[in-house]
Design an enzyme around this catalytic site. Structure first.
Site, mmCIF file in Angstrom:
data_model
loop_
_atom_site.group_PDB
_atom_site.id
_atom_site.type_symbol
_atom_site.label_atom_id
_atom_site.label_comp_id
_atom_site.label_asym_id
_atom_site.label_seq_id
_atom_site.Cartn_x
_atom_site.Cartn_y
_atom_site.Cartn_z
ATOM 1 C CG HIS A 102 0.053 -9.742 -1.011
ATOM 2 N ND1 HIS A 102 0.356 -8.434 -1.262
ATOM 3 C CD2 HIS A 102 -0.722 -9.749 0.097
ATOM 4 C CE1 HIS A 102 -0.203 -7.676 -0.324
ATOM 5 N NE2 HIS A 102 -0.856 -8.448 0.511
ATOM 6 C CG ASP A 105 1.405 -8.811 -4.627
ATOM 7 O OD1 ASP A 105 0.183 -8.729 -4.789
ATOM 8 O OD2 ASP A 105 2.004 -8.505 -3.570
HETATM 9 C C1 XUL Z 1 -3.978 -3.802 3.414
HETATM 10 C C2 XUL Z 1 -2.548 -3.938 3.694
HETATM 11 C C3 XUL Z 1 -1.876 -5.090 3.061
HETATM 12 C C4 XUL Z 1 -0.862 -5.759 3.932
HETATM 13 C C5 XUL Z 1 -0.320 -7.038 3.382
HETATM 14 O O1 XUL Z 1 -4.561 -2.691 3.999
HETATM 15 O O2 XUL Z 1 -1.963 -3.123 4.374
HETATM 16 O O3 XUL Z 1 -1.326 -4.675 1.863
HETATM 17 O O4 XUL Z 1 0.206 -4.910 4.187
HETATM 18 O O5 XUL Z 1 -1.292 -7.959 3.093
#
Ligand code: XUL
Ligand code: CO
Length: 438
Positions: A102, A105
């Protein structure tokens, strides 16, 4: 290669099932040919930045239990740079071809849109250098549209347009970053796109806003040269009481309704599938049948819990069934298997991160071997096909082609009388799977 953060761990290698070394693969032999691809090409493993390098395993009741040596600076950008070093050391030592992140992150949010963009760009150029020197690639990027308090009522489904604009700014920057780093996919997990209560929610308007937002993101991405798949990651609940991207079936319908079916596929996560009351295989199969299985978040939910535990995938049956779906659709590329998984809060040693990934990679590699063996060498597919043999010719085939009317069914039933009882043979199917676990 830097050995600053994991000095006691050597690169993990395949040693086969006879080894006593816990820091070795027993099944994942990246260059081993299975059918038309190597294991590396079949499995396309990716490491999730957030679980592995950001969160020290705090939970709502207490602080983190892992002590990350890369988080020792007072300035968040310095921590982000150390985190990046640690991440690439880990990717290389675990021998993963891909990673996923993300925006937040890899780089901290700044005090303005411009400062956040600048932080991200600075880390992206460092990440690019690391990618070039290690050969590790980006499977997908995404934007975190759920952590900041401004998103408490959603991002693109927020009743307040001003919040939606901030979501747009973040997705724009995250798409820029993904393209810059050669990301092969771009993920949208709903985050807080859902509702806390229906009583104050205009669901139709929110879903239309979500569709509009995704079309804008798609068009922007294509404009800047993004050629990969956009992926929606279904989840039924948490953090919202109800999430709009509930499960694969819901997302298939939504993508068609919103004119997104040509550019978007689905990123199926095991834990999300079981939270929706399905199995992992069910949500994979639903997405695959719609031609929309794009990628996988490989993890494991806890059947005793009603929340997203994100354990590492250690359930062999689950992995066999998953790989059977993936093999039957001809592979998961350009998606992959992303370990959206975290070690238990009680697994507080840094080495546990290696152990968890090793067992996750080995379980999927073993699942691949068994699934391939079943599909190639057993009569599994024939047994399944034979259940439907009555539609392969004659009137059954005319029915499938749409050339019979309801009156024809009536006459055929009257003529043939009571059908012969045909066993579904579920235990035999289960026996067959067990017989191939060697
Ligand atoms: C949340 C989840 C996230 C997504 C990416 O449950 O799975 O980490 O994979 O935003
Ligand atoms: Co996920």
């Amino acid at each position: 290669m830097s050995t600053t953060f994991f000095p006691n761990i050597n690169p993990i290698q395949y040693e086969g099932t006879d080894t006593d070394n816990i820091f070795a693969f027993r099944y994942y032999d990246e260059n081993r040919q299975i059918g038309d691809k190597t294991m590396k090409e079949h499995l396309r493993f990716a490491i999730a930045y957030w679980h592995s390098f950001c969160n020290e395993n705090a939970d709502p009741f207490g602080a983190g239990t892992r002590d990350f040596p890369w988080h020792k600076h007072s300035n968040p950008m310095d921590n982000a740079k150390s985190r990046l070093e640690a991440a690439f050391e880990f990717f290389t030592k675990i021998n993963a071809p891909y990673y996923c992140f993300h925006d937040r992150d890899i780089a901290p949010e700044g005090s303005s849109v411009s400062e956040s963009e600048k932080n991200l760009q600075e880390i992206v150029s460092l990440a690019k250098e690391h990618q070039q020197s290690t050969g590790v690639k980006l499977l997908w990027g995404t934007a975190n549209l759920f952590s900041h308090p401004r998103y408490m009522n959603g991002a693109s489904t927020n009743p307040d347009f001003a919040v939606l604009c901030h979501g747009g700014a973040q997705v724009k920057a995250a798409l820029d970053a993904t393209v810059e780093l050669g990301g092969e996919n771009y993920v949208f997990w709903g985050g807080r796109e859902g509702y806390a209560a229906l009583i104050n929610t205009n669901m139709k308007r929110e879903l239309d806003h979500l569709g509009q937002f995704l079309r804008m993101a798609r068009d922007y991405g294509r404009k800047i040269g993004f050629k990969g798949n956009y992926l929606i990651e279904p989840k039924p609940a948490e953090p919202s009481k109800h999430q709009y991207d509930f499960d694969s079936a819901t997302v298939v319908g939504f993508l068609h309704q919103q004119g997104l079916a040509d550019d978007f596929k689905i990123n199926v996560e095991q834990n999300h599938a079981i939270l929706a009351g399905h199995t992992f295989a069910h949500d994979l199969q639903t997405a695959s049948d719609a031609g929309m299985l794009g990628s996988v978040d490989a993890n494991l939910g806890d059947n005793q819990n009603g929340w997203d535990t994100d354990y590492f995938p250690t359930d062999l049956y689950d992995c066999i069934h998953a790989m059977m779906v993936i093999l039957q659709q001809g592979g998961i590329a350009p998606g992959g298997l992303n370990f959206d998984a975290k070690v238990r809060r009680t697994s507080s040693d840094l080495e546990d991160l290696f152990i968890a990934h090793i067992v996750g990679m080995d379980t999927f590699a073993r699942g691949l071997l068994i699934a391939h063996d079943i599909l190639e060498n057993s009569n599994f597919l024939t047994m399944k096909q034979e259940r439907y043999a009555s539609y392969d010719s004659g009137k059954g085939s005319e029915f499938e082609q749409g050339s019979l009317g309801l009156e024809d069914l009536r006459d055929l039933a009257a003529e043939a009388g009571e059908p012969q009882r045909r066993s579904g043979k579920i235990e035999l199917f289960e026996m067959l799977i067990n017989n191939y676990i060697k």
